[in-house]
Design a protein around this motif. Structure first.
Motif, short mmCIF file in Angstrom:
data_model
loop_
_atom_site.label_atom_id
_atom_site.label_comp_id
_atom_site.label_asym_id
_atom_site.label_seq_id
_atom_site.Cartn_x
_atom_site.Cartn_y
_atom_site.Cartn_z
N LEU A 48 22.84 -20.60 22.31
CA LEU A 48 23.01 -20.90 23.73
C LEU A 48 22.25 -22.17 24.11
CD1 LEU A 48 22.73 -17.26 25.09
CD2 LEU A 48 24.74 -18.73 25.34
N ARG A 49 21.04 -22.30 23.59
CA ARG A 49 20.27 -23.52 23.85
C ARG A 49 20.98 -24.75 23.30
NH1 ARG A 49 14.48 -21.05 22.02
NH2 ARG A 49 13.69 -20.41 24.06
N GLU A 50 21.54 -24.62 22.09
CA GLU A 50 22.24 -25.76 21.49
C GLU A 50 23.48 -26.13 22.28
OE1 GLU A 50 22.93 -24.43 17.52
OE2 GLU A 50 20.89 -24.90 16.83
N GLU A 51 24.07 -25.17 22.99
CA GLU A 51 25.24 -25.46 23.80
C GLU A 51 24.88 -25.99 25.19
OE1 GLU A 51 28.21 -25.56 22.90
OE2 GLU A 51 28.30 -24.43 21.03
N GLY A 52 23.59 -26.08 25.48
CA GLY A 52 23.17 -26.67 26.75
C GLY A 52 22.76 -25.69 27.82
N VAL A 53 22.69 -24.39 27.49
CA VAL A 53 22.26 -23.40 28.48
C VAL A 53 20.76 -23.51 28.67
CG1 VAL A 53 22.24 -20.96 29.10
CG2 VAL A 53 24.15 -21.89 27.77
N ARG A 54 20.32 -23.55 29.91
CA ARG A 54 18.91 -23.78 30.23
C ARG A 54 18.37 -22.69 31.17
NH1 ARG A 54 19.55 -26.22 26.40
NH2 ARG A 54 19.37 -28.45 26.01
N PRO A 55 17.04 -22.56 31.27
CA PRO A 55 16.45 -21.60 32.21
C PRO A 55 16.98 -21.83 33.62
CG PRO A 55 14.76 -22.47 30.75
CD PRO A 55 16.00 -23.27 30.47
N GLY A 56 17.30 -20.75 34.28
CA GLY A 56 17.81 -20.82 35.65
C GLY A 56 19.31 -20.93 35.75
N HIS A 57 20.00 -21.28 34.66
CA HIS A 57 21.46 -21.31 34.69
C HIS A 57 22.00 -19.91 34.95
CE1 HIS A 57 22.39 -25.29 32.33
NE2 HIS A 57 21.92 -25.49 33.54
N LYS A 58 23.03 -19.83 35.78
CA LYS A 58 23.72 -18.56 35.99
C LYS A 58 24.91 -18.50 35.04
CE LYS A 58 23.75 -19.54 40.40
NZ LYS A 58 24.00 -19.53 41.86
N ALA A 100 28.87 -19.30 41.95
CA ALA A 100 28.89 -20.68 41.42
C ALA A 100 28.17 -20.77 40.07
CB ALA A 100 28.27 -21.64 42.42
N PRO A 101 28.70 -20.11 39.03
CA PRO A 101 28.00 -20.09 37.73
C PRO A 101 28.10 -21.42 36.98
CG PRO A 101 30.12 -19.04 37.52
CD PRO A 101 29.97 -19.38 38.98
N ASP A 102 27.08 -21.68 36.18
CA ASP A 102 27.07 -22.87 35.33
C ASP A 102 27.76 -22.60 33.99
OD1 ASP A 102 24.83 -24.44 36.93
OD2 ASP A 102 24.08 -22.42 36.61
N VAL A 103 27.73 -21.32 33.56
CA VAL A 103 28.17 -20.94 32.22
C VAL A 103 29.13 -19.76 32.32
CG1 VAL A 103 27.37 -20.25 29.91
CG2 VAL A 103 25.87 -21.62 31.39
N PHE A 104 30.14 -19.74 31.46
CA PHE A 104 31.06 -18.61 31.39
C PHE A 104 31.16 -18.19 29.93
CE2 PHE A 104 34.92 -16.23 31.17
CZ PHE A 104 35.22 -15.78 32.45
N VAL A 105 30.64 -17.01 29.62
CA VAL A 105 30.69 -16.47 28.27
C VAL A 105 31.61 -15.25 28.30
CG1 VAL A 105 29.37 -15.62 26.30
CG2 VAL A 105 28.29 -17.18 27.93
N GLY A 106 32.65 -15.26 27.47
CA GLY A 106 33.56 -14.13 27.53
C GLY A 106 34.51 -14.06 26.35
N TRP A 119 39.32 -19.35 37.61
CA TRP A 119 38.02 -18.71 37.85
C TRP A 119 36.89 -19.70 37.55
CZ3 TRP A 119 38.98 -13.68 34.57
CH2 TRP A 119 39.89 -12.86 35.26
N GLY A 120 35.96 -19.80 38.49
CA GLY A 120 34.77 -20.62 38.27
C GLY A 120 34.96 -22.11 38.44
N ARG A 121 36.16 -22.55 38.72
CA ARG A 121 36.39 -23.98 38.91
C ARG A 121 35.85 -24.39 40.27
NH1 ARG A 121 42.38 -24.72 38.61
NH2 ARG A 121 42.10 -24.12 36.44
N PRO A 122 35.09 -25.47 40.43
CA PRO A 122 34.73 -26.47 39.42
C PRO A 122 33.31 -26.29 38.88
CG PRO A 122 34.28 -27.35 41.57
CD PRO A 122 34.73 -25.92 41.79
N HIS A 123 32.72 -25.10 39.07
CA HIS A 123 31.29 -24.92 38.78
C HIS A 123 30.99 -24.78 37.29
CE1 HIS A 123 30.81 -24.42 43.08
NE2 HIS A 123 31.74 -23.49 43.06
N VAL A 124 31.86 -24.06 36.56
CA VAL A 124 31.58 -23.78 35.15
C VAL A 124 31.63 -25.07 34.34
CG1 VAL A 124 32.39 -22.61 33.07
CG2 VAL A 124 32.38 -21.39 35.26
N ARG A 125 30.52 -25.40 33.69
CA ARG A 125 30.45 -26.59 32.85
C ARG A 125 30.39 -26.24 31.37
NH1 ARG A 125 26.12 -28.68 32.79
NH2 ARG A 125 24.82 -27.19 33.91
N ILE A 126 29.98 -24.99 31.08
CA ILE A 126 29.81 -24.59 29.68
C ILE A 126 30.62 -23.31 29.44
CG2 ILE A 126 28.14 -24.01 27.87
CD1 ILE A 126 25.98 -25.38 29.55
#
Length: 268
Positions: A48-58, A100-106, A119-126
């Motif tokens: 997750l870190r390598e993909e750019g997920v950071r503390p505080g990301h939803k 307004a999530p930054d990440v979508f894992v599914g 879903w999640g447009r335009p907030h999801v970046r990862i």
């Protein structure tokens, strides 16, 4: 500075050989021990870190696989990100606009919904996909161990006032609402459940509601996840519930009224 509370790593540290999760699917089952779960969580945290997920990301987590739901949610917690759980029956698009999530894992089906329904447009970046996908829907979240004996990443104990989880209500009695849990809230709930259930080392918990799969390992009990129809729980074949109860000798059942009614009527 707020006080720290026991984090996921600390709660899972004991009994590495004990069974953490058993997922039942149409006559088969998949078992994960606590030590395996801890290692997978750390490997996922690295990925997750390598993909750019950071503390505080939803980070929305949408999968019917109990192992993936649990391990990904724990891994997000290890790096300080905030898992967001949404009922499959809820108004997913509206929930995602609210949070307004930054990440979508599914799983692939969830990503099909994300693509087709926006879903999640335009907030999801990862966007990250769990499990095999027949065609590209986002980057695959892998847990492959790096070459060599690379140590697992260090994690810190969270501050109690930091957000730990956002869980949306199902919407069955009104518009779905996102409840934000802080680490102190979750710790308090785990303490209250420990007092209420008084779990013993040989207890087995049947999780008739998928998010309960997140709680069982943190309570220190073997958690069995039956093949509930999460889109329509009342349509679940009762044998899919009673079979795991008998096979694994479940001593604790946590489930919705619909699922409990199925078990009771079948047994009667």
């Amino acid at each position: 500075m707020t006080a720290t509370v026991p984090g996921i790593a600390a709660r899972l540290a004991d009994g590495p050989d004990a069974v953490a999760l058993v997922e039942c699917r149409r006559g088969t089952s998949r078992t994960t021990r606590r030590g395996e779960l801890v290692r997978r969580c750390h490997l996922l945290a690295r990925a997750l870190r390598e993909e750019g997920v950071r503390p505080g990301h939803k980070a929305v987590v949408m999968t019917r696989d109990a192992h993936d739901l649990t391990a990904v949610s724990y891994a997000l917690g290890l790096i300080g990100a905030v898992p967001v759980l949404i009922e499959p029956r809820a108004e997913v698009g509206r929930c995602l606009r609210d949070v307004a999530p930054d990440v979508f894992v599914g799983e692939p089906l969830a990503h099909l919904g994300r693509r087709a329904l926006g879903w999640g447009r335009p907030h999801v970046r990862i966007p990250l996909v769990t499990g095999p996908a027949p065609f590209p829907l986002g980057r695959r979240l892998t847990t492959r161990a790096p070459a060599g004996d690379t140590p697992l990443p260090r994690v810190r104990e969270p501050d109690g006032d930091e957000p730990a989880l956002i869980a949306f209500t199902s919407g069955s009695t009104g518009r779905p609402k996102g409840a934000e849990y802080r680490h102190t809230t979750l710790a308090g709930q785990l303490d209250a459940l420990t007092t209420l259930l008084d779990p013993r080392p040989d207890d087995v918990l049947l999780a008739g509601f998928l998010p309960v799969a997140l709680l069982g390992p943190l309570l220190g009990v073997t958690t069995v996840v039956p093949a509930v129809n999460h889109l329509a729980p009342a349509r679940t074949p009762p044998e899919e519930l009673v079979g795991p109860v008998l096979e694994h000798r479940a001593s604790i059942v946590l489930a919705s009224p619909a699922v409990l009614t199925l078990i009771a009527r079948h047994c009667a």
